[in-house]
Design a protein around this motif. Structure first.
Motif, mmCIF file in Angstrom:
data_model
loop_
_atom_site.group_PDB
_atom_site.id
_atom_site.type_symbol
_atom_site.label_atom_id
_atom_site.label_comp_id
_atom_site.label_asym_id
_atom_site.label_seq_id
_atom_site.Cartn_x
_atom_site.Cartn_y
_atom_site.Cartn_z
ATOM 1 N N PHE A 125 0.745 -1.033 -0.040
ATOM 2 C CA PHE A 125 0.178 -0.134 0.019
ATOM 3 C C PHE A 125 0.869 1.264 0.108
ATOM 4 N N ARG A 126 0.785 2.036 -0.908
ATOM 5 C CA ARG A 126 1.365 3.422 -0.992
ATOM 6 C C ARG A 126 0.414 4.564 -1.511
ATOM 7 N N ALA A 127 0.409 5.460 -0.734
ATOM 8 C CA ALA A 127 -0.464 6.844 -1.008
ATOM 9 C C ALA A 127 0.083 7.551 -2.359
ATOM 10 N N GLU A 128 0.287 7.063 -3.480
ATOM 11 C CA GLU A 128 0.838 7.605 -4.524
ATOM 12 C C GLU A 128 -0.351 8.233 -5.478
ATOM 13 N N ARG A 129 -0.102 9.005 -6.391
ATOM 14 C CA ARG A 129 -0.900 9.596 -7.421
ATOM 15 C C ARG A 129 -1.200 8.519 -8.408
ATOM 16 N N LYS A 132 -1.192 4.850 -14.789
ATOM 17 C CA LYS A 132 -1.321 3.279 -15.405
ATOM 18 C C LYS A 132 -0.016 2.927 -14.838
ATOM 19 N N GLY A 133 -0.151 1.627 -14.227
ATOM 20 C CA GLY A 133 0.847 0.792 -13.564
ATOM 21 C C GLY A 133 1.243 1.481 -12.142
ATOM 22 N N ARG A 134 0.684 2.447 -11.701
ATOM 23 C CA ARG A 134 0.582 2.909 -10.289
ATOM 24 C C ARG A 134 -0.438 2.798 -9.783
ATOM 25 N N MET A 135 -0.657 1.891 -8.572
ATOM 26 C CA MET A 135 -1.848 1.781 -7.802
ATOM 27 C C MET A 135 -1.551 1.965 -6.288
ATOM 28 N N GLN A 137 -3.129 0.080 -3.606
ATOM 29 C CA GLN A 137 -2.800 -1.191 -3.500
ATOM 30 C C GLN A 137 -2.401 -1.762 -4.512
ATOM 31 N N PHE A 138 -1.265 -2.524 -4.434
ATOM 32 C CA PHE A 138 -0.761 -3.190 -5.789
ATOM 33 C C PHE A 138 -0.026 -4.540 -5.052
ATOM 34 N N TYR A 139 0.174 -5.447 -6.060
ATOM 35 C CA TYR A 139 0.713 -6.795 -5.369
ATOM 36 C C TYR A 139 2.128 -6.926 -5.819
ATOM 37 N N GLN A 140 2.904 -7.418 -4.961
ATOM 38 C CA GLN A 140 4.343 -7.679 -5.244
ATOM 39 C C GLN A 140 4.618 -8.941 -4.827
ATOM 40 N N ALA A 141 5.601 -9.647 -5.665
ATOM 41 C CA ALA A 141 6.145 -10.909 -5.541
ATOM 42 C C ALA A 141 7.515 -10.718 -5.232
ATOM 43 N N VAL A 273 19.936 4.616 -8.374
ATOM 44 C CA VAL A 273 20.310 4.522 -6.862
ATOM 45 C C VAL A 273 19.099 4.003 -6.209
ATOM 46 N N ARG A 274 17.948 3.638 -6.689
ATOM 47 C CA ARG A 274 16.834 3.319 -5.920
ATOM 48 C C ARG A 274 16.365 4.027 -4.751
ATOM 49 N N GLY A 275 15.200 4.008 -4.480
ATOM 50 C CA GLY A 275 14.499 5.107 -3.778
ATOM 51 C C GLY A 275 14.761 4.735 -2.068
ATOM 52 N N ASN A 296 7.743 2.348 -16.018
ATOM 53 C CA ASN A 296 8.225 1.361 -16.673
ATOM 54 C C ASN A 296 9.184 0.352 -15.912
ATOM 55 N N ALA A 297 9.145 0.458 -14.609
ATOM 56 C CA ALA A 297 10.052 -0.621 -13.948
ATOM 57 C C ALA A 297 9.132 -1.653 -13.380
ATOM 58 N N LEU A 298 9.420 -2.948 -13.814
ATOM 59 C CA LEU A 298 8.938 -4.063 -13.748
ATOM 60 C C LEU A 298 9.146 -4.657 -12.332
ATOM 61 N N CYS A 299 10.307 -4.519 -12.013
ATOM 62 C CA CYS A 299 10.876 -5.010 -10.861
ATOM 63 C C CYS A 299 12.247 -4.485 -10.393
ATOM 64 N N GLY A 300 12.598 -4.466 -9.131
ATOM 65 C CA GLY A 300 13.691 -3.624 -8.469
ATOM 66 C C GLY A 300 14.142 -4.255 -7.383
ATOM 67 N N PHE A 321 14.570 -8.579 -4.042
ATOM 68 C CA PHE A 321 13.994 -7.797 -4.914
ATOM 69 C C PHE A 321 12.480 -8.028 -4.935
ATOM 70 N N ALA A 322 11.659 -7.114 -5.522
ATOM 71 C CA ALA A 322 10.259 -7.284 -5.442
ATOM 72 C C ALA A 322 9.845 -6.895 -7.190
ATOM 73 N N ALA A 323 8.696 -7.673 -7.709
ATOM 74 C CA ALA A 323 8.103 -7.187 -8.783
ATOM 75 C C ALA A 323 6.578 -7.053 -8.697
ATOM 76 N N GLY A 324 6.339 -6.023 -9.491
ATOM 77 C CA GLY A 324 4.824 -5.720 -9.236
ATOM 78 C C GLY A 324 4.141 -6.413 -10.136
ATOM 79 N N GLU A 326 0.784 -5.630 -11.426
ATOM 80 C CA GLU A 326 0.082 -4.935 -12.504
ATOM 81 C C GLU A 326 0.789 -4.159 -13.455
ATOM 82 N N ARG A 327 2.209 -3.957 -13.356
ATOM 83 C CA ARG A 327 2.866 -3.492 -14.453
ATOM 84 C C ARG A 327 3.359 -4.993 -15.229
ATOM 85 N N LEU A 328 3.493 -6.043 -14.638
ATOM 86 C CA LEU A 328 3.740 -7.276 -15.471
ATOM 87 C C LEU A 328 2.767 -7.801 -16.274
HETATM 88 P P1 AMP Z 1 9.905 -0.857 -5.173
HETATM 89 O O1 AMP Z 1 9.345 -1.475 -3.899
HETATM 90 O O2 AMP Z 1 9.691 0.511 -5.220
HETATM 91 O O3 AMP Z 1 11.317 -1.155 -5.470
HETATM 92 O O4 AMP Z 1 9.039 -1.329 -6.448
HETATM 93 C C1 AMP Z 1 9.321 -2.826 -6.835
HETATM 94 C C2 AMP Z 1 8.269 -3.077 -8.054
HETATM 95 O O5 AMP Z 1 7.043 -2.880 -7.475
HETATM 96 C C3 AMP Z 1 8.396 -2.126 -9.051
HETATM 97 O O6 AMP Z 1 9.312 -2.268 -10.020
HETATM 98 C C4 AMP Z 1 6.823 -2.118 -9.573
HETATM 99 O O7 AMP Z 1 6.776 -3.272 -10.423
HETATM 100 C C5 AMP Z 1 6.013 -2.400 -8.207
HETATM 101 N N1 AMP Z 1 5.453 -1.126 -7.836
HETATM 102 C C6 AMP Z 1 6.123 -0.458 -7.059
HETATM 103 N N2 AMP Z 1 5.191 0.845 -6.531
HETATM 104 C C7 AMP Z 1 4.005 0.419 -7.492
HETATM 105 C C8 AMP Z 1 2.677 1.031 -7.127
HETATM 106 N N3 AMP Z 1 2.417 2.167 -6.605
HETATM 107 N N4 AMP Z 1 1.798 0.629 -8.104
HETATM 108 C C9 AMP Z 1 2.205 -0.735 -8.882
HETATM 109 N N5 AMP Z 1 3.404 -1.278 -8.651
HETATM 110 C C10 AMP Z 1 4.246 -0.866 -7.964
#
Ligand code: AMP
Length: 452
Positions: A125-129, A132-135, A137-141, A273-275, A296-300, A321-324, A326-328
Motif C-alpha cells: 500500500f502506497r499513497a501515490e498519485r 497506469k501501472g501505479r496503484m 494497493q498493488f501486489y508484489q512478489a 540509486v533506488r528510492g 516502466n520499472a517491472l522489478c527492482g 527484490f520485488a516485482a509488481g 500490475e506492471r507485469l
Molecule cells: P519498489 O518496492 O519501489 O522497489 O518497487 C518494486 C516493484 O513494485 C516496481 O518495479 C513495480 O513493479 C512495483 N510497484 C512499486 N510501486 C508500485 C505502485 N504504486 N503500483 C504498482 N506497482 C508498484
C-alpha cells in the motif's frame, strides 16, 4: 450516492483475477525451484519499522504511508494523548522490512551460517498519485536471500528475477532491459557523498525544490529525479562507480562476471540509486516499454547489508527484490498473453419436467462426489407471476441457449421418453453428435469423459 472502491485500488474478477492467481503460481514455482521458502508476514506493522528501515528521507516514509490507528486508540489520539509506538501501525508499503523484522524476532537466520532464502507474495500500500501501472494497493512478489555477501548470490537472484519476468510476461530477451549499478558501502559512500553534496551545492540554483531539500539528507536521490533539468545536470555529476572502495569494486566485478557466465545481459546504469535508504552495493531494476506508460520499472532490488542490524538484529548481509503484478500484467497483455480459465469441461443437464429436474439434482450430487467434473442445470429462479407446477422448467430451446452461454461441452437431456426408458440423451455441444446412456451409467460416463 453509491459507494465506490477507493481510488488506486482494484476489484479482481474474471480474467484479471486469473492473471493475479497466475502471478502467485508463477512466483511460487519459479522461486521454489531456486530453493526459496514461502513466508507470510502481517499486512500491517508498527510504523517505526518502516521509518527506521526505509529511512526518513525516503518518499515512501515521507508521503506515501497509510497508517492505521485501532479502536480505542482513536479516542485517545483525539484527546491529545501520544500513542505508544506499538499502537502506531502502518499498512506495509513493501515487503523487505517485515521480513527483516520476522528474521530478527524469530531468529530465522544464523549469523555466519549458511544463507536462508525466503519469498513472499501479497498486497502493498502506497499513497501515490494513481496512474497506469501505479496503484495505491498493488501486489508484489519478492524474494530475500539472507546471510551472506557472496556476489554469486547477487547474480543468481538477478537471474531468478529475470526468469520470473520472462515466464510471466512471455518475454523474449529484446522485450526488457536489466539496469545494474553498485552504490558502494558506508566506506566508499561517505567520501563520494561529500563530492556529490559539493556538486549539488554548486548546481543548487538549477536543481528543483525537492532535490534541493535532499542535498544534505540524501544527495543520491537527485539521480532519481524526473525533472528534465535535474536529469541533465545529474548526467555531469560524479559517479559512485568511479569511487568504489577496493572491496566494493571487486564485489561488483564478480557480480558482473557471474552474470556474463549465465548469459544475463545488463546495462551499467550509474544513475540507478533506488528510492529506499537501505540499499548497499548491488542495485538493479528490470524495465520494459512493452505496454508501459511512464511507470516502466517491472522489478527492482538490491543488497541491504545493514538493514537487519539497523532494525536491532545482528550484522547479517542480505539482498532482495520485488516485482509488481500490475506492471507485469500490462507487459504480458502487450505480448498478447491471455489469462484463460482452467478448462474444466462443463456438463449441462437439460431437464424438461419437474420429474426430470429431480433426476438432474441427483446426477449433480453424485457427479460431484464421484468425479472432478462440473455439472450444472438451469437454476434460474421462477419468473414472477408464474405459479404453475413446472415454474422452473423452461423450454428446451431456452435451456440449450443457457448451455451455450455457459460454454458447456456436453448436454445431458432428460425428457419424458428418457425417463420411461431409464436413459439420458447425451449431446456433444460442438459436434451435435447424440447418444443414449443408461441412467445408472451416467456418473461413470461423466467421470470418464475425455472430450472429443
Ligand atoms: P519498489 O518496492 O519501489 O522497489 O518497487 C518494486 C516493484 O513494485 C516496481 O518495479 C513495480 O513493479 C512495483 N510497484 C512499486 N510501486 C508500485 C505502485 N504504486 N503500483 C504498482 N506497482 C508498484
Amino acid at each position: 450516492m453509491s459507494i465506490k472502491r477507493p481510488e488506486g485500488t482494484n476489484d479482481y474478477f474474471g480474467e484479471d483475477m486469473r492473471a493475479l492467481a497466475y502471478f502467485y503460481d508463477c512466483a511460487k514455482s519459479t522461486f521454489q525451484n531456486c530453493g526459496y521458502e514461502y513466508v507470510e508476514t502481517p499486512i500491517f506493522e508498527q510504523t517505526d519499522l518502516f521509518v527506521r528501515g526505509l529511512g526518513e528521507a525516503s518518499d515512501v516514509v515521507n508521503k506515501e504511508m497509510y497508517s492505521a490507528i485501532s479502536g480505542g486508540n482513536i479516542a485517545k489520539m483525539i484527546a491529545g494523548e501520544t500513542l505508544p509506538s506499538k499502537s502506531r501501525l502502518t499498512l506495509r508499503p513493501e515487503g523487505t522490512a517485515g521480513i527483516a523484522r520476522a528474521i530478527i524476532q524469530n531468529n530465522l537466520v544464523e549469523q555466519f551460517g549458511q544463507p536462508k532464502k525466503f519469498f513472499y507474495i501479497g498486497p502493498m500500500f502506497r499513497a501515490e498519485r494513481p496512474q497506469k501501472g501505479r496503484m495505491r494497493q498493488f501486489y508484489q512478489a519478492g524474494a530475500e536471500c539472507v546471510g551472506s555477501s557472496e556476489p554469486l548470490l547477487d547474480a543468481q537472484m538477478i537471474a531468478m528475477a529475470q526468469d520470473f519476468i520472462m515466464n510471466f510476461c512471455n518475454f523474449e530477451a529484446s522485450d526488457f532491459e536489466l539496469h545494474l549499478n553498485s552504490i558502494g558501502c558506508e566506506n566508499c559512500r561517505s567520501s563520494y557523498r561529500e563530492l556529490l553534496v559539493k556538486f549539488e551545492e554548486q548546481n543548487k540554483e538549477a536543481l528543483c525544490e525537492s532535490c534541493n531539500s535532499r542535498i544534505e539528507l540524501n544527495p543520491l536521490r537527485a539521480f532519481d529525479c524526473k525533472n528534465e533539468t535535474c536529469k541533465s545536470i545529474m548526467e555531469e555529476a560524479p559517479r559512485i562507480t568511479d569511487h568504489l572502495c577496493e572491496d566494493c569494486e571487486r564485489h561488483f566485478k564478480e557480480v558482473k562476471s557471474f552474470l556474463d557466465y549465465m548469459n544475463v545481459s545488463y546495462i551499467i546504469d550509474s544513475s540507478l540509486v533506488r528510492g529506499l535508504d537501505y540499499y548497499t552495493r548491488t542495485v538493479f531494476e528490470f524495465t520494459s516499454s512493452a505496454g508501459m506508460g511512464s511507470q516502466n520499472a517491472l522489478c527492482g532490488g538490491g543488497r541491504y547489508d545493514h538493514l537487519i542490524e539497523e532494525l536491532g538484529g545482528k550484522h547479517i548481509s542480505a539482498l532482495g527484490f520485488a516485482a509488481g503484478f500490475e506492471r507485469l500484467k500490462l507487459a504480458a497483455e502487450s505480448k498478447g498473453t491471455r489469462f484463460a480459465s482452467n478448462e474444466h469441461p462443463l456438463f449441462f443437464i437439460v431437464a424438461l419436467s419437474e420429474e426430470a429436474r429431480k433426476i438432474a439434482r441427483e446426477i449433480i450430487l453424485n457427479a460431484h462426489s464421484n468425479s472432478n467434473a462440473l455439472v450444472e442445470m438451469d437454476y434460474r429462479d421462477a419468473e414472477e407471476g408464474n405459479s404453475s407446477n413446472n415454474a422452473n422448467v423452461r423450454s428446451a430451446k431456452s435451456q440449450f441457449k443457457l448451455a451455450d452461454k455457459l460454454k458447456a461441452r456436453v448436454a445431458i437431456v432428460i425428457g419424458e421418453d428418457e425417463i420411461n426408458a431409464s436413459v439420458v440423451q447425451v449431446r456433444d455441444m460442438d459436434t451435435h453428435a447424440e447418444t443414449n446412456v443408461k441412467l445408472d451409467r451416467i456418473i461413470e460416463y461423466i467421470a470418464n469423459w475425455q472430450g472429443k
